[in-house]
Design a protein around this motif. Structure first.
Motif, PDB file in Angstrom:
ATOM      1  N   ARG A  22       3.628  -2.876   8.996  1.00 18.09           N
ATOM      2  CA  ARG A  22       4.402  -2.614   7.841  1.00 18.09           C
ATOM      3  C   ARG A  22       3.353  -2.958   6.734  1.00 18.09           C
ATOM      4  NH1 ARG A  22       6.416   0.411   4.363  1.00 18.09           N
ATOM      5  NH2 ARG A  22       7.710  -0.685   2.615  1.00 18.09           N
ATOM      6  N   VAL A  23       2.793  -3.956   6.587  1.00 20.36           N
ATOM      7  CA  VAL A  23       1.597  -4.673   5.677  1.00 20.36           C
ATOM      8  C   VAL A  23       0.523  -3.371   5.448  1.00 20.36           C
ATOM      9  CG1 VAL A  23       0.343  -6.318   4.594  1.00 20.36           C
ATOM     10  CG2 VAL A  23       2.447  -6.823   6.070  1.00 20.36           C
ATOM     11  N   ALA A  24       0.278  -2.866   6.604  1.00 15.37           N
ATOM     12  CA  ALA A  24      -0.919  -2.098   6.598  1.00 15.37           C
ATOM     13  C   ALA A  24      -0.305  -0.692   5.911  1.00 15.37           C
ATOM     14  CB  ALA A  24      -1.205  -1.603   7.958  1.00 15.37           C
ATOM     15  N   ASP A  25       0.883  -0.213   6.186  1.00 13.23           N
ATOM     16  CA  ASP A  25       1.577   1.078   5.347  1.00 13.23           C
ATOM     17  C   ASP A  25       1.562   0.721   4.025  1.00 13.23           C
ATOM     18  OD1 ASP A  25       1.917   1.682   8.104  1.00 13.23           O
ATOM     19  OD2 ASP A  25       4.156   1.317   8.036  1.00 13.23           O
ATOM     20  N   VAL A  26       1.733  -0.376   3.448  1.00 14.51           N
ATOM     21  CA  VAL A  26       1.901  -0.658   2.028  1.00 14.51           C
ATOM     22  C   VAL A  26       0.418  -0.665   1.412  1.00 14.51           C
ATOM     23  CG1 VAL A  26       2.639  -2.470   0.376  1.00 14.51           C
ATOM     24  CG2 VAL A  26       4.263  -1.842   2.140  1.00 14.51           C
ATOM     25  N   ALA A  27      -0.349  -1.653   1.997  1.00 15.99           N
ATOM     26  CA  ALA A  27      -1.670  -1.859   1.560  1.00 15.99           C
ATOM     27  C   ALA A  27      -2.504  -0.493   1.383  1.00 15.99           C
ATOM     28  CB  ALA A  27      -2.490  -2.740   2.529  1.00 15.99           C
ATOM     29  N   ALA A  28      -2.449   0.639   2.442  1.00 15.35           N
ATOM     30  CA  ALA A  28      -3.034   1.666   2.366  1.00 15.35           C
ATOM     31  C   ALA A  28      -2.826   2.491   1.026  1.00 15.35           C
ATOM     32  CB  ALA A  28      -2.622   2.619   3.624  1.00 15.35           C
ATOM     33  N   GLN A  29      -1.765   2.325   0.442  1.00 13.54           N
ATOM     34  CA  GLN A  29      -1.652   2.936  -0.836  1.00 13.54           C
ATOM     35  C   GLN A  29      -2.378   2.586  -1.894  1.00 13.54           C
ATOM     36  OE1 GLN A  29       3.000   3.365  -1.453  1.00 13.54           O
ATOM     37  NE2 GLN A  29       2.805   1.952   0.093  1.00 13.54           N
ATOM     38  N   TYR A  30      -3.040   1.474  -1.855  1.00  9.70           N
ATOM     39  CA  TYR A  30      -3.550   0.670  -3.111  1.00  9.70           C
ATOM     40  C   TYR A  30      -5.073   0.511  -3.011  1.00  9.70           C
ATOM     41  CZ  TYR A  30       1.293  -0.546  -3.762  1.00  9.70           C
ATOM     42  OH  TYR A  30       2.716  -0.424  -3.837  1.00  9.70           O
ATOM     43  N   VAL A  31      -5.546   0.423  -1.799  1.00  6.82           N
ATOM     44  CA  VAL A  31      -6.915  -0.086  -1.472  1.00  6.82           C
ATOM     45  C   VAL A  31      -7.641   1.149  -0.975  1.00  6.82           C
ATOM     46  CG1 VAL A  31      -6.811  -2.558  -1.563  1.00  6.82           C
ATOM     47  CG2 VAL A  31      -6.506  -1.232   0.588  1.00  6.82           C
ATOM     48  N   GLU A  32      -9.131   0.943  -0.805  1.00  5.50           N
ATOM     49  CA  GLU A  32      -9.872   2.125  -0.210  1.00  5.50           C
ATOM     50  C   GLU A  32     -10.047   2.275   1.185  1.00  5.50           C
ATOM     51  OE1 GLU A  32     -10.580   2.045  -4.612  1.00  5.50           O
ATOM     52  OE2 GLU A  32     -10.670   0.370  -3.082  1.00  5.50           O
ATOM     53  N   LYS A  33      -9.664   0.910   1.754  1.00  8.39           N
ATOM     54  CA  LYS A  33      -9.796   0.940   3.327  1.00  8.39           C
ATOM     55  C   LYS A  33      -8.886  -0.028   3.590  1.00  8.39           C
ATOM     56  CE  LYS A  33     -13.457  -0.298   5.372  1.00  8.39           C
ATOM     57  NZ  LYS A  33     -14.978  -0.332   5.984  1.00  8.39           N
ATOM     58  N   VAL A  34      -8.205   0.057   4.730  1.00  2.38           N
ATOM     59  CA  VAL A  34      -7.479  -1.043   5.520  1.00  2.38           C
ATOM     60  C   VAL A  34      -8.045  -1.374   6.889  1.00  2.38           C
ATOM     61  CG1 VAL A  34      -5.036  -1.511   6.154  1.00  2.38           C
ATOM     62  CG2 VAL A  34      -5.236  -0.046   4.463  1.00  2.38           C
ATOM     63  N   ARG A  35      -8.326  -2.509   7.050  1.00  5.86           N
ATOM     64  CA  ARG A  35      -8.735  -3.010   8.447  1.00  5.86           C
ATOM     65  C   ARG A  35      -7.347  -3.321   9.253  1.00  5.86           C
ATOM     66  NH1 ARG A  35     -10.435  -8.214  10.769  1.00  5.86           N
ATOM     67  NH2 ARG A  35     -10.427  -7.870  13.020  1.00  5.86           N
ATOM     68  N   ILE A  36      -7.421  -2.860  10.253  1.00  8.31           N
ATOM     69  CA  ILE A  36      -6.371  -3.199  11.264  1.00  8.31           C
ATOM     70  C   ILE A  36      -6.988  -3.684  12.865  1.00  8.31           C
ATOM     71  CG2 ILE A  36      -4.474  -1.538  10.443  1.00  8.31           C
ATOM     72  CD1 ILE A  36      -5.468   0.199  12.813  1.00  8.31           C
ATOM     73  N   ASN A  37      -6.281  -4.789  13.397  1.00  7.88           N
ATOM     74  CA  ASN A  37      -6.776  -5.212  14.499  1.00  7.88           C
ATOM     75  C   ASN A  37      -5.968  -4.774  15.666  1.00  7.88           C
ATOM     76  OD1 ASN A  37      -7.469  -7.049  16.504  1.00  7.88           O
ATOM     77  ND2 ASN A  37      -7.644  -8.768  15.279  1.00  7.88           N
ATOM     78  N   PRO A  38      -6.529  -4.041  16.571  1.00  4.37           N
ATOM     79  CA  PRO A  38      -5.907  -3.707  17.814  1.00  4.37           C
ATOM     80  C   PRO A  38      -5.219  -4.535  18.648  1.00  4.37           C
ATOM     81  CG  PRO A  38      -7.891  -2.506  17.762  1.00  4.37           C
ATOM     82  CD  PRO A  38      -8.117  -3.527  16.509  1.00  4.37           C
TER      83      PRO A  38
END
Length: 469
Positions: free
Chosen positions: A81-97
């Motif tokens: 859920r945090v990735a969903d929110v952050a993706a609205q504000y920054v140029e890239k989101v790092r997720i860890n599989p």
């Protein structure tokens, strides 16, 4: 991504990560500016919760107001859920599989039928789709960032603790992104063990080629440490791949101020031509390019004789010597082309035989050839770190530096802590504000120790266990 290009004909980009509390917007902005002012082209910040993700909006806005357009990356673990929110504000989101959908690693062996395993992959796909849609809408790039220290129990149970498992952890996600026709993706595979890191990245490149996938690669040796050890370890691992033409962005993960990582990373990029030549010289593949002729004229050489690399280096500073020697020899040692190293120098001002021997020993240890001192696996810290990392590292080093061959992990939080403890003999891991957990290999032996007692408790644990041997 943002105002810079990654991969293809673009330059290799260098980056670092803030260590400030992400909710402290002013501190994040000021530290980001320090990173940028040293030449950092990408800045990563942790976002462990929705509140931190929302704070990234304020950090981005303030940096923009001050005239900085440098891309920001949100670092996400455990909470999709945090990735969903952050993706609205920054140029890239790092997720860890390893922890995006799968639960945190517990080292339990899980049995799956092929149908059950396929169902798990479908569950990941269903959770990724909304995130991909958000990224597409906001033109946000994604970094699929696999860490050896946080592979899921699911991957470990099916593939074991192997480069094949590390690569498959990445490919599972990458195949979903390709299926969804979302290509604004960067890949990274990191480990504190340079051999695991290099072998895994090479296998990833081979696997992507077989599946006709071509994405930019971010390189780094995670938890490299500090000082000469951190620089040498990073140069061995990152340098081995850079001299093969692999890598589009890099980060040198030092347990120092984040802005101090940037000059080291930039130096590695600048050293690619000469170190590629020195490596090829040892492999008897010398050609006549201008860079190579210049190297020969300077008196530098790299040959292998009787299982020993004989390396003569031209450098003006000790740090340049460290990086150049480690980068030139990294792949040769990792690939078993030699098992010993002798370093000499063109600059007589750097001709300190004891220091050169220590450097040689450090490179051999970084390449996992020979251990002659204590090995410290220490993270660089980030906004998740809730204790004074550098002060703690100094105290632990002062008390344990005589324990030759012992591996001690000093980790800011649990993201990679338990996983990297599997490669360490003992571990010191942040468990919460002012609380520390201690590990013997991958087993947690003491939880939530007050920080002021934790270093002494670690030393008691080490002394007690080592006395039994």
């Amino acid at each position: 991504m943002g105002n810079i290009g990654i991969g293809g004909d673009n330059p290799i980009r260098v980056q670092s990560m803030t260590t400030t509390d992400t909710n402290d917007v002013e501190a994040c902005v000021e530290q980001s500016i320090r990173i940028i002012s040293r030449g950092g082209e990408i800045v990563r910040l942790t976002a462990q919760g929705v509140r931190e993700a929302e704070s990234l909006r304020l950090v981005r806005a303030e940096l923009t107001r001050r005239g900085f357009a440098t891309p920001l990356v949100a670092d996400i673990h455990f909470n999709a859920r945090v990735a969903d929110v952050a993706a609205q504000y920054v140029e890239k989101v790092r997720i860890n599989p390893g922890n995006y959908v799968d639960p945190a690693r517990t080292f339990k062996h899980l049995e799956y039928t092929d149908e059950e395993y396929a169902a798990e992959l479908l569950r990941i796909e269903e959770r990724l789709k909304p995130f991909i849609d958000i990224c597409r809408k906001h033109h946000t790039a994604v970094r699929i960032g696999v860490n050896h220290g946080s592979l899921s129990d699911r991957i470990m149970s099916r593939y074991g603790d192997t480069p094949a498992g590390i690569v498959e952890s990445c490919m599972e996600f990458l195949r979903i992104f390709r299926k969804e026709q979302f290509d604004d993706v960067v890949i990274s595979i990191k480990a504190s063990n340079t051999v695991v890191m290099v072998d895994s990245v090479r296998l990833l490149v081979e696997t992507m080629d077989k599946e006709d996938m071509h994405y930019p690669l971010h390189l780094g040796v995670t938890e490299a440490g500090e000082g000469e050890d951190g620089r040498v370890k990073s140069a061995v691992g990152i340098g081995a791949l850079l001299t093969e033409g692999i890598g589009d962005t890099i980060r040198v993960s030092l347990s120092e101020e984040p802005e101090d990582e940037i000059p080291v990373a930039k130096a590695l990029v600048d050293l690619i031509p000469v170190c590629s030549f020195l490596r090829s010289m040892a492999e008897n593949d010398v050609s006549g390019t201008a860079d190579m002729k210049k190297t020969l004229e300077s008196g530098e050489y790299c040959h292998i004789k009787d299982d020993k690399i004989c390396l003569n280096i031209d450098a003006t500073t000790w740090e340049e010597l460290q990086l150049k020697a480690a980068m030139a020899c990294g792949a040769l040692l990792i690939d078993g082309k030699a098992h010993d190293l002798q370093i000499t120098v063109c600059n007589t001002q750097l001709a300190d035989s004891d220091k050169l021997q220590q450097l040689s020993d450090g490179i051999l240890q970084a390449a996992r050839i020979k251990f002659t001192k204590t090995e410290y696996i220490s993270c660089p810290g980030c906004g998740r770190t809730l204790y004074n990392l550098r002060e703690t590292i100094a105290r632990i080093k002062a008390a344990t530096s005589h324990l030759v061959g012992l591996k001690i992990g000093i980790m800011g939080c649990i993201v990679n802590g338990p996983g990297e403890m599997a490669d360490a003999d003992y571990g010191y891991v942040g468990a919460g504000r002012g609380k520390i957990s201690l590990y013997k290999k991958k087993e947690c032996v003491a939880k939530n120790i007050p920080e002021e007692e934790a270093v002494d408790r670690l030393l008691e644990l080490i002394n007690s266990e080592e006395a039994k041997k």
